[in-house]
Structure formats: C-alpha cells, structure tokens
Design an enzyme around this catalytic site. Structure first.
Site, PDB file in Angstrom:
ATOM      1  N   PRO B  56       0.840  -1.198   0.000  1.00 14.06           N
ATOM      2  CA  PRO B  56       0.000   0.000   0.000  1.00 14.06           C
ATOM      3  C   PRO B  56       0.880   1.255   0.000  1.00 14.06           C
ATOM      4  O   PRO B  56       1.926   1.268   0.656  1.00 14.06           O
ATOM      5  CB  PRO B  56      -0.772  -0.101   1.321  1.00 14.06           C
ATOM      6  CG  PRO B  56      -0.617  -1.505   1.778  1.00 14.06           C
ATOM      7  CD  PRO B  56       0.652  -2.011   1.199  1.00 14.06           C
ATOM      8  N   ASP B 127      14.556 -11.061   7.686  1.00 12.05           N
ATOM      9  CA  ASP B 127      14.608 -11.278   9.132  1.00 12.05           C
ATOM     10  C   ASP B 127      14.184 -12.658   9.596  1.00 12.05           C
ATOM     11  O   ASP B 127      14.074 -12.891  10.802  1.00 12.05           O
ATOM     12  CB  ASP B 127      13.751 -10.232   9.885  1.00 12.05           C
ATOM     13  CG  ASP B 127      14.422  -8.870   9.878  1.00 12.05           C
ATOM     14  OD1 ASP B 127      15.665  -8.837   9.862  1.00 12.05           O
ATOM     15  OD2 ASP B 127      13.709  -7.856   9.883  1.00 12.05           O
TER      16      ASP B 127
END
Lengths: 303, 303
Positions: B56, B127
């Site tokens: 977004p 990560d």
C-alpha cells in the site's frame, strides 16, 4: 547548480545480484571432475552440500579424487562414468537443488542447462556465461567472514589480485571481532528476547552503537567479563552505549599504534606493502627534512 | 611432525556459497515497500531486474516511492495494495524468477516461502533466516567491481564496518585497471579467436602473466597504444609477457611513490587511516632517532 540533486543514488545497471546461497544439507549435482570441478567441489563442501560427482576416474583432478576418497567421502556420492544426458541418465536434474557442469562437451552442457531451466534448478555451466544463472567470484574466508570479489566477467585473474589485496589489508583479528559481536548479540537476545517490534529495533540500534564506538581490534579483544559489563552497566541502564574507555580499556595513541602494529604484522605475513612503504617513506622524510634544516642552520651560524 | 600434511586445504563447513546471481531482464516479486524493501529494490534495479512491488502506498518508504514514481518507473510494476497470499493473489509466485518479502506479517511470509519452495522459486524472507534460500551481505560497487562481505549472520553492522574498511583500502584506480584488463582480453580474443582447447589455455596463461607483471595502478593507466604493443610485440612474439618497463614505462621508486600517493588520496577521501598513521609514525621516528643520535654525538664531542 540550478537543478536539485536527486535525493537517492542513481541506478547504474549492469551489476550482478550478490548473494550468500545456503547449501547446508542441500543436494548438488556436479558433472565433471577436473581442475575447474575441484574448485567448485571445495566451495560446495565448505557450504555443507551433499555432492554427487559424475566423472570417469581417469579424468579426476587429484584434488577431486582426494575429496572423494580421503577427506570427504561422507559428503560425496561418486559415479565413476560419463554423464549421459538429462533425458537418458538415471540421475535427473530435478532431484537436485543446484547443478554445476565443468566438462568439455559443449552440446551436453547445453542440454543440461535447458533441462535445469525448465525445472527451475539453478545451473552454472563453466566457461559458458549465457548458460549460467550465476557466476562465481574470487573469494576468501576467515572463519565467520566471507568476502567475494566479482568483476562482472572482466577477468578472474584481476578479481583474484583484488581479493589478495583485500586479504592482506584485513586486520589480523577480524575473526575475533566478528565472533565477539556474534556472542554479544546472542547474550543481548537472551536478556531481551522476542522478535521484531520496538524492542527488536532498540536491540538493533544498541548493537549498531557498540559497533560504532569500538574499533575492530577492540571488539576482537572483548572478554566475556567486558560483554557482561556492557550489558549490565550499558543495556540495563536505559540502553546506554559504553565505549572501551568507559569499561576501563586504554585507547588513544597506544590504541592507534596497536593498529599500526597489527597492520605491519599483516603486511609482513600478507602482501599489502602500502603501509610499510608509507612508514619507510615517512621515516626517510622525517630524517632528511629536519636533518637538512639543522645542518643548514649550523652552516649559516659558522659563516 | 610425524604425520604427513594433507595435500589440500581441509574442508571447514559452515560457509555460505557466495554467488553473483544474474537478474538482467528477470522478473522479481517484491512484497513490501518499507525501509528494508527499499534496499532490496536498489540492488534489484542495479542488477537489471523487472520488479513487481506490492505494498500500500501509505507504507512505502520515500526511496521506494522515488524509484516507482521518478527514477525507474519503466523497470517497476507497482501494485498499491496488500499482497493477499500465494493461493489467493492474482500474482502467482510461479510467474517470477525470484521472490523477496519484507513485511511484518510472519504467517503470510511463511506461506509465501512454502509456495516458493514447492515451485523452486528462490525466496528470501527478511529477518527470518530459516525461510531464506540466500542471504544478503554488505556490498559495494565501483563500476565493474562488486564486493560482498558476509558474516554468516553474525551481524550486519560489522559486515558493513568491514565493507567500509575494504572500500577505503581499494586503490582509487581499481575500476580503470579492471576496464583495461577487460579491453585487453577482448582484443586478444579478436586476435586469437575460438573457444577452449590449447589456444584458450594459452590465452588464459598470457592474461594471467600480464596481470602478474603489472600493478593495479599500472594496469589502470594502460593506453590503447600500450595494449596494441603488448599484443604486437608480446603475444605475437610467441606469447611473450611484456612488463611496464619493457614498453618504456617508468617503475621502481617513482612507481611505488605513486602507489603511496594514490593511497594517501584514498585515505583522505575514504577512511583508511592506517597508511597515514604509518607515514606519520615513520616521520616522527625518522626525525627523532637520527636527531637524537646526532645531538648525542655533538654533546659527547663537547665534553
């Protein structure tokens, strides 16, 4: 300047995407066993791969034979024969996580490449760049540290020259520095566990702060006691960053002379003669310039 | 020693397999648009990838937005929305050559990873090391030269410190050296075309010989005339290797003082203060030691 600088660096295409691929426990098919294959095999084994080598014994490089027979028989499945082809051979490229060929048969290599691309198996055909999903650079390893030098195919020899220069310029204690940081990071995670979020960010910032405040040689000399002190009197005190001085380590001139010493040891052991040259040049200039002034002034006084 | 040394270096597992992945014209799906994604996007674009970014707009990092809107709109397909999931989304991971996620949704990332692995699409979940087929290191680029520093996950910050140190220690003219070698190699191929075999071997040995006989700064200063001379009076004369001296370039002390100069310029521009320190230390010692002896001898004569 009339135009505003772009806020971010421009994109300059033509690079490769440098990666540290994980091969631990993965299956790799290596077709060929000669000199080039022996280099590939070395790096595959260091990465923990299970390698299937297909090559007639008479064409094995002595190092390939040594890996198969002596040093790593448990990591290698050896097939003493020619590879027949991706459709005909009982070994299917789809059963592997990566395929490397290092053989002289251009046509066979191309068929292997096509089969791999259809099956999305990463493939490298030695000496045929268009048939490679990836290239190898010149690389070095010092314990947990790995460095790769790539020249985008301009020449393996110059990549290796640059790699050697880098090797010679690394501090002797770089492995210890990396190990210290790894240990401190682990101990910090134990003290402040959890993944992501503001705590993760705070942990990351604290580690960055420590790395900025400590030189590599200081990091390398970090004892378990000092790590505890950094956590007790630093992290626990609202994430404070303690410097080497804060924990009672001497720095300053002694520190940078230590740096030079480290560097000279490196120089003698390695090949980076820049530092030695600069030192010698400095010594000569240091002797000649004040000496000339002194002798000149004596001469003037005598006149 | 009673046991014979092994003839080849031992295998020390735990390494990654360092690669230069080719992404020119390849399709990459980047899920996420924040800070981490902006770094991924930079390297993807430099490698010539066509990137589909799904995120977004309100969560885009300013650099990601800049790449999409200003610097590289032709290389990016942008979807201003959340990625739904590998089964539900109209974008299928199987349509891409590589998938990277850099989002906070751990569950969604895991589903993307599983879908990619089933389809053999290389995947990296930021990560989450177990969900990565490959890691990124700290890297630098100087024209055709690319270097990656990997610490096997010990810490990105220390990798970046080491990368900066390497960056500062590279000769200023390293790009020119690589370009010279690339050009010479191309010209040699034109003169002696063909793939593989004894001629290929002879070409390779000649290039290696030149790289060994010329320093990086000398390679960088190689003119088209000198390259022609190397080929005419060297390669054409039974593969002779001409040194810089052979083609009338001065070397020796002037050469290595040039080296130190290059290095000092590097030092001032970069951050490798080792050479400067060694020079300063040498200067001080050079002034103090002969000076003390001289003054001491004067003192003795006066007594």
């Amino acid at each position: 300047m009339t135009e505003a600088e772009p806020p971010y660096p421009p994109i300059i295409k033509g690079a490769s995407f440098l990666l540290a691929w994980r091969l631990d426990g993965r299956k790799v098919l290596l077709i060929g066993g000669g000199l080039v294959a022996s280099g590939r095999l070395y790096y595959l084994l260091e990465a923990g791969a299970h390698v299937t080598v297909v090559s007639p014994r008479k064409r094995l490089h002595p190092e390939t034979a040594y890996r198969i027979d002596v040093s790593n028989p448990e990591d290698i499945i050896y097939e003493d024969r020619d590879y027949v082809g991706p459709e005909e051979d009982k070994l299917r490229v789809t059963d592997y996580d990566m395929v490397l060929t290092a053989i002289d048969e251009v046509g066979l290599s191309r068929r292997v490449c096509i089969a791999c691309r259809e099956a999305r198996v990463p493939v490298n055909v030695a000496d045929v760049p268009p048939e490679c999903d990836f290239y190898f650079g010149s690389q070095l390893r010092r314990g947990p540290l790995q460095i790769m030098v790539s020249t985008s195919g301009r020449g393996p020899k110059i990549a290796s020259l640059i790699r050697k220069q880098i090797e010679a310029s690394l501090p002797v204690d770089v492995e210890e520095a990396i190990d210290s940081v790894g240990k401190l990071r682990g101990e910090l995670r134990q003290r402040a566990p959890g993944t992501g979020g503001p705590l993760g960010q705070k942990r990351m910032n604290w580690m960055i702060g420590i790395c900025d405040a400590w030189r590599l040689d200081e990091l390398g000399g970090m004892t378990p006691e000092v790590r505890k002190q950094l956590l007790d009197e630093g992290w626990n005190q609202n994430g404070k960053i303690l410097s080497p001085k804060d924990v009672g380590l001497k720095s300053g001139v002694a520190g940078w002379m230590g740096d030079v010493r480290t560097k000279v040891v490196d120089t003698l052991a390695g090949g980076d003669v820049q530092v030695l040259k600069a030192g010698v040049l400095g010594f000569v200039l240091g002797a000649v310039i004040p000496g000339s002034i002194f002798i000149g002034s004596l001469y003037q006084r005598r006149r």
